[in-house]
Motif scaffolding. Structure first.
Motif, short mmCIF file in Angstrom:
data_model
loop_
_atom_site.label_atom_id
_atom_site.label_comp_id
_atom_site.label_asym_id
_atom_site.label_seq_id
_atom_site.Cartn_x
_atom_site.Cartn_y
_atom_site.Cartn_z
N ALA A 31 0.78 -1.23 0.00
CA ALA A 31 0.00 0.00 0.00
C ALA A 31 0.82 1.28 0.00
O ALA A 31 0.25 2.35 -0.17
CB ALA A 31 -0.92 0.00 1.22
N VAL A 32 2.11 1.22 0.17
CA VAL A 32 2.92 2.43 0.25
C VAL A 32 3.65 2.64 -1.08
O VAL A 32 4.13 1.70 -1.69
CB VAL A 32 3.92 2.33 1.42
CG1 VAL A 32 4.78 3.56 1.51
CG2 VAL A 32 3.18 2.13 2.72
N HIS A 33 3.73 3.89 -1.51
CA HIS A 33 4.36 4.22 -2.78
C HIS A 33 5.84 3.83 -2.78
O HIS A 33 6.54 4.07 -1.81
CB HIS A 33 4.26 5.72 -3.04
CG HIS A 33 2.87 6.21 -3.22
ND1 HIS A 33 2.15 5.97 -4.37
CD2 HIS A 33 2.05 6.90 -2.41
CE1 HIS A 33 0.95 6.51 -4.24
NE2 HIS A 33 0.87 7.08 -3.07
N PRO A 34 6.33 3.29 -3.88
CA PRO A 34 7.77 2.98 -3.97
C PRO A 34 8.61 4.23 -4.17
O PRO A 34 8.10 5.28 -4.57
CB PRO A 34 7.85 2.06 -5.20
CG PRO A 34 6.66 2.41 -6.01
CD PRO A 34 5.59 2.83 -5.04
N SER A 35 9.90 4.11 -3.91
CA SER A 35 10.82 5.23 -4.12
C SER A 35 10.90 5.55 -5.61
O SER A 35 10.85 4.67 -6.45
CB SER A 35 12.22 4.87 -3.63
OG SER A 35 12.23 4.74 -2.24
N GLY A 36 11.05 6.84 -5.90
CA GLY A 36 11.20 7.24 -7.28
C GLY A 36 10.73 8.66 -7.51
O GLY A 36 10.41 9.39 -6.58
N VAL A 37 10.69 9.02 -8.78
CA VAL A 37 10.22 10.34 -9.20
C VAL A 37 8.86 10.14 -9.86
O VAL A 37 8.71 9.31 -10.76
CB VAL A 37 11.21 10.99 -10.20
CG1 VAL A 37 10.65 12.30 -10.71
CG2 VAL A 37 12.56 11.19 -9.54
N TYR A 38 7.88 10.89 -9.42
CA TYR A 38 6.52 10.81 -9.95
C TYR A 38 6.25 12.07 -10.76
O TYR A 38 6.44 13.18 -10.27
CB TYR A 38 5.50 10.70 -8.81
CG TYR A 38 5.60 9.40 -8.06
CD1 TYR A 38 4.71 8.37 -8.31
CD2 TYR A 38 6.60 9.19 -7.11
CE1 TYR A 38 4.80 7.16 -7.64
CE2 TYR A 38 6.70 7.99 -6.43
CZ TYR A 38 5.80 6.98 -6.71
OH TYR A 38 5.90 5.80 -6.03
N SER A 39 5.82 11.89 -12.00
CA SER A 39 5.56 13.01 -12.90
C SER A 39 4.05 13.15 -13.09
O SER A 39 3.38 12.21 -13.52
CB SER A 39 6.24 12.75 -14.25
OG SER A 39 5.89 13.75 -15.15
N TYR A 40 3.53 14.34 -12.77
CA TYR A 40 2.11 14.61 -12.90
C TYR A 40 1.91 15.70 -13.95
O TYR A 40 2.37 16.82 -13.79
CB TYR A 40 1.51 15.07 -11.57
CG TYR A 40 1.60 14.03 -10.48
CD1 TYR A 40 0.66 13.01 -10.40
CD2 TYR A 40 2.64 14.04 -9.55
CE1 TYR A 40 0.74 12.04 -9.42
CE2 TYR A 40 2.72 13.07 -8.57
CZ TYR A 40 1.78 12.08 -8.50
OH TYR A 40 1.87 11.12 -7.54
N THR A 41 1.23 15.34 -15.06
CA THR A 41 0.98 16.29 -16.13
C THR A 41 -0.50 16.40 -16.49
O THR A 41 -0.87 17.30 -17.25
CB THR A 41 1.74 15.88 -17.41
OG1 THR A 41 1.34 14.58 -17.79
CG2 THR A 41 3.24 15.92 -17.19
N GLN A 42 -1.32 15.50 -16.00
CA GLN A 42 -2.74 15.49 -16.38
C GLN A 42 -3.61 16.23 -15.37
O GLN A 42 -4.10 17.31 -15.66
CB GLN A 42 -3.23 14.04 -16.53
CG GLN A 42 -2.51 13.26 -17.60
CD GLN A 42 -2.74 13.84 -18.97
OE1 GLN A 42 -3.86 14.09 -19.36
NE2 GLN A 42 -1.66 14.09 -19.70
#
Length: 170
Positions: A31-42
């Motif tokens: 249930a927890v988000h993995p490490s990384g970069v999340y890109s939000y464009t929408q």
């Protein structure tokens, strides 16, 4: 007889304890988000919606008590809250199209504006004590920000997660 009941009770306590530990580990993995970069464009990320003008984005940043610093990339200036006075949209902040915000909860935000409106949000999540994050959130590189998709696809060390499908991205 009493000794047998205490043994059963102790075994029941131990099995409940191990069951709770298993349940916590399962939630952590699923249930927890993995490490990384999340890109939000929408749509955007939570209260930060794509298309909002700088003034509204700054108002939303001011409502988040965990964001206490904003790095303005065009001038390299770091704005820091040291009192109850909120960030104000003036000077360097109003002229810059790239803001880096460090959240005290472990998330880092990079807000990219185009023509005064929010165009993209990059969010960095680091878990399990990973200290080395992306240079996008520690240094200002306007030349990288101009072609961010190329950088994310070819040079980013962390996993990158998009809010669009891969077919839409191409």
């Amino acid at each position: 007889m009493a000794y047998k009941n205490k043994t059963k009770q102790r075994m029941l306590q131990l099995s409940c304890g191990f069951g709770l530990i298993f349940f916590v580990v399962l939630i952590e993995l699923v249930a927890v988000h993995p490490s990384g970069v999340y890109s939000y464009t929408q749509q955007g990320y939570k209260e930060f919606k794509i298309g909002f003008p700088k003034a509204i984005v700054l108002k939303k940043i001011n409502k988040r008590k965990s964001i206490r610093t904003i790095r303005v990339c065009d001038t390299g200036k770091v704005l820091e809250l040291r009192s109850r006075k909120l960030f104000e949209l003036e000077g360097d902040l109003s002229l810059s199209d790239y803001w880096i915000c460090n959240d005290r909860t472990g998330k880092d935000f990079l807000f990219l504006f185009k023509k005064g409106d929010l165009d993209r949000i990059l969010l960095q999540r680091l878990r399990y004590g990973k200290k080395e994050g992306s240079i996008l959130f520690s240094q200002c590189h306007p030349e990288i920000f101009k072609d961010i998709d190329k950088y994310l696809a070819t040079q980013e060390k962390l996993d990158v997660f998009y809010d669009t499908s891969s077919e839409e991205k191409k």
